[in-house]
Design a protein around this motif. Structure first.
Motif, short mmCIF file in Angstrom:
data_model
loop_
_atom_site.label_atom_id
_atom_site.label_comp_id
_atom_site.label_asym_id
_atom_site.label_seq_id
_atom_site.Cartn_x
_atom_site.Cartn_y
_atom_site.Cartn_z
N GLU A 128 0.84 -1.19 0.00
CA GLU A 128 0.00 0.00 0.00
C GLU A 128 0.87 1.24 0.00
OE1 GLU A 128 -2.35 0.10 3.61
OE2 GLU A 128 -0.58 -0.01 4.91
N VAL A 129 0.31 2.33 -0.49
CA VAL A 129 0.91 3.66 -0.41
C VAL A 129 -0.05 4.53 0.38
CG1 VAL A 129 1.67 5.69 -1.69
CG2 VAL A 129 2.17 3.39 -2.58
N ILE A 130 0.44 5.11 1.46
CA ILE A 130 -0.37 5.99 2.31
C ILE A 130 0.17 7.41 2.15
CG2 ILE A 130 -1.13 6.53 4.65
CD1 ILE A 130 -0.59 3.61 5.38
N VAL A 131 -0.63 8.30 1.57
CA VAL A 131 -0.27 9.71 1.48
C VAL A 131 -0.81 10.40 2.72
CG1 VAL A 131 -0.55 11.85 0.18
CG2 VAL A 131 -0.27 9.66 -1.03
N THR A 132 0.09 10.94 3.52
CA THR A 132 -0.32 11.61 4.75
C THR A 132 -0.03 13.10 4.60
OG1 THR A 132 -0.15 11.63 7.17
CG2 THR A 132 1.88 11.06 5.94
N ALA A 182 -6.32 7.57 -8.36
CA ALA A 182 -6.71 6.35 -7.64
C ALA A 182 -7.30 5.25 -8.51
CB ALA A 182 -7.67 6.71 -6.51
N PRO A 183 -8.21 5.55 -9.47
CA PRO A 183 -8.87 4.45 -10.19
C PRO A 183 -7.90 3.53 -10.92
CG PRO A 183 -10.07 6.50 -10.52
CD PRO A 183 -8.80 6.86 -9.83
N ASP A 184 -6.78 4.04 -11.40
CA ASP A 184 -5.83 3.23 -12.16
C ASP A 184 -4.58 2.90 -11.36
OD1 ASP A 184 -7.44 3.29 -14.49
OD2 ASP A 184 -6.72 5.32 -14.91
N TYR A 185 -4.58 3.20 -10.08
CA TYR A 185 -3.35 2.98 -9.31
C TYR A 185 -3.19 1.49 -9.04
CZ TYR A 185 0.59 4.76 -6.70
OH TYR A 185 1.87 5.08 -6.31
N PRO A 186 -1.97 0.95 -9.18
CA PRO A 186 -1.82 -0.51 -9.18
C PRO A 186 -1.75 -1.16 -7.80
CG PRO A 186 0.29 0.52 -9.61
CD PRO A 186 -0.72 1.63 -9.58
N THR A 187 -1.82 -0.37 -6.73
CA THR A 187 -1.82 -0.95 -5.40
C THR A 187 -2.73 -0.11 -4.51
OG1 THR A 187 -0.34 -1.82 -3.67
CG2 THR A 187 0.14 0.38 -4.48
N ARG A 188 -2.96 -0.59 -3.30
CA ARG A 188 -3.84 0.11 -2.36
C ARG A 188 -3.31 1.53 -2.11
NH1 ARG A 188 -7.10 -0.19 2.36
NH2 ARG A 188 -5.99 0.58 4.22
N LEU A 189 -4.17 2.53 -2.29
CA LEU A 189 -3.79 3.93 -2.14
C LEU A 189 -4.71 4.58 -1.12
CD1 LEU A 189 -2.02 6.30 -3.16
CD2 LEU A 189 -3.76 6.71 -4.92
N VAL A 190 -4.11 5.09 -0.04
CA VAL A 190 -4.85 5.67 1.08
C VAL A 190 -4.46 7.14 1.22
CG1 VAL A 190 -5.18 5.58 3.60
CG2 VAL A 190 -4.97 3.45 2.28
N TYR A 191 -5.43 7.97 1.56
CA TYR A 191 -5.17 9.40 1.75
C TYR A 191 -5.63 9.82 3.14
CZ TYR A 191 -5.28 14.48 0.92
OH TYR A 191 -5.08 15.84 0.99
N LEU A 192 -4.69 10.36 3.92
CA LEU A 192 -4.98 10.89 5.25
C LEU A 192 -4.68 12.38 5.25
CD1 LEU A 192 -3.16 8.17 7.42
CD2 LEU A 192 -5.52 8.14 6.62
N TRP A 193 -5.58 13.18 5.78
CA TRP A 193 -5.42 14.63 5.81
C TRP A 193 -5.62 15.12 7.23
CZ3 TRP A 193 -8.49 18.82 7.17
CH2 TRP A 193 -8.10 20.08 6.70
N GLN A 194 -4.82 16.10 7.62
CA GLN A 194 -5.04 16.78 8.90
C GLN A 194 -5.05 18.28 8.66
OE1 GLN A 194 -1.76 15.35 11.30
NE2 GLN A 194 -0.38 16.97 10.65
N PRO A 195 -5.74 19.05 9.52
CA PRO A 195 -5.81 20.50 9.31
C PRO A 195 -4.43 21.15 9.37
CG PRO A 195 -7.47 19.78 10.89
CD PRO A 195 -6.57 18.61 10.65
N ALA A 213 -10.16 0.17 12.70
CA ALA A 213 -10.58 -0.39 11.42
C ALA A 213 -9.70 0.26 10.35
CB ALA A 213 -12.04 -0.09 11.14
N PRO A 214 -9.11 -0.53 9.45
CA PRO A 214 -8.22 0.06 8.44
C PRO A 214 -8.92 1.12 7.63
CG PRO A 214 -8.10 -2.35 8.42
CD PRO A 214 -9.25 -1.98 9.31
N PRO A 215 -8.22 2.21 7.31
CA PRO A 215 -8.85 3.26 6.48
C PRO A 215 -9.14 2.72 5.09
CG PRO A 215 -6.49 3.64 6.71
CD PRO A 215 -6.82 2.52 7.65
N GLN A 216 -10.20 3.22 4.51
CA GLN A 216 -10.59 2.80 3.17
C GLN A 216 -9.59 3.32 2.14
OE1 GLN A 216 -13.42 0.94 1.99
NE2 GLN A 216 -13.39 0.34 4.14
N ALA A 217 -9.29 2.52 1.14
CA ALA A 217 -8.54 3.00 0.00
C ALA A 217 -9.40 4.03 -0.75
CB ALA A 217 -8.16 1.87 -0.92
N ILE A 218 -8.76 4.95 -1.44
CA ILE A 218 -9.48 6.00 -2.17
C ILE A 218 -10.36 5.37 -3.24
CG2 ILE A 218 -9.23 8.07 -3.57
CD1 ILE A 218 -6.46 8.42 -2.33
#
Length: 273
Positions: free
Chosen positions: A32-36, A52-65, A266-271
């Protein structure tokens, strides 16, 4: 061994796109790739949704203020969310050579963390890479600094990777840790905000815990896109925190990963999954 890549970013989607493309083109994909994200504008989220739709592995996006530079918190959230056994920390301006993941896997050893290197580029070369969406550089490319770091020679890399506890040259822009070691250390110290020292402080606590450092040269290559330096910080309070960590032989920081664990039970959902 499942590998999670935690990519930290802030308001530079053009660089982030190049980094994500380089990770998508790996000879061995990560789990997986997690963009924080430490508070970027909406254009970064839009980039992730487009890719995300064509990304070849699990792609997660986390954002903070955006509440000032909180790199430690952003990285800790990624570590808490990671589903991999091993976490590679990568900055959002570090373009990975196509064997980057495979090389990190080859040098992962229990009882150690990996410190990777980086190839520095000047402003003109970085602009050419961004315009052309290039993810590879050669030894003779114009505009390189630390040119030797473009050479991938795994046999020579093994000679450099003898374990030790050297504290100079710690850079979280390219590092690899077993996730359970990071959990034991409670990750990055979130008392440290603003520029610098949070990566060295983490490494010092890792040494106190008995971990060793493996320097990887000539493997796990990554190319650093040019930007203005943010190092000119006078009377940096993070220096005092680092000094206190050394003096007390601290292993586990107080403000760290554990405060984010409930969010990611619970694991965050992929985009767009």
């Amino acid at each position: 061994m499942r590998i999670s890549v935690a990519v930290i970013t802030y308001n530079w989607p053009q660089a982030l796109e190049l980094v994500l493309r380089s990770l998508a083109a790996q000879s061995e994909l990560p789990f997986e790739v997690i963009v924080t994200d430490d508070g970027s504008r909406e254009d970064t989220r839009a980039l992730l949704q487009r890719m995300a739709p064509d990304y070849p592995t699990r792609l997660v996006y986390l954002w903070q203020p955006d509440d000032g530079a909180r790199m430690s918190r952003a990285r800790n959230r990624a570590i808490a969310a990671a589903q991999g056994d091993y976490v590679i920390l990568l900055d959002g301006d570090m373009v990975a050579e196509r064997h980057f993941i495979a090389d990190h896997r080859a040098f992962a050893r229990r009882g150690c963390f990996v410190q990777g290197s980086r190839v520095l580029m000047n402003e003109a070369l970085s602009a050419r890479m961004l315009r052309g969406q290039r993810t590879e550089l050669g030894f003779f490319e114009r505009g390189l600094e630390r040119r030797r770091h473009t050479l991938r020679i795994p046999a020579l890399a093994r000679l450099y990777a003898r374990p030790g506890q050297r504290q100079r040259g710690i850079k979280s822009c390219n590092m690899g840790f077993w996730r359970d070691d990071l959990v034991r250390l409670n990750g990055f110290n979130e008392a440290m905000t603003g520029w610098g020292r949070e990566d060295t402080e983490l490494a010092v606590r890792a040494f106190h815990a008995g971990l060793q450092r493996r320097d990887v040269r000539f493997s796990a290559l990554a190319f650093h896109l040019y930007h203005r330096s943010r190092k000119n910080v006078g009377d940096n309070p993070n220096d005092r925190i680092l000094a206190a960590t050394r003096a007390a032989s601290t292993v586990r920081c107080t403000l760290g990963i554990d405060q984010h664990v409930p969010e990611f039970l619970a694991p965050p959902q992929a985009i767009l999954s």
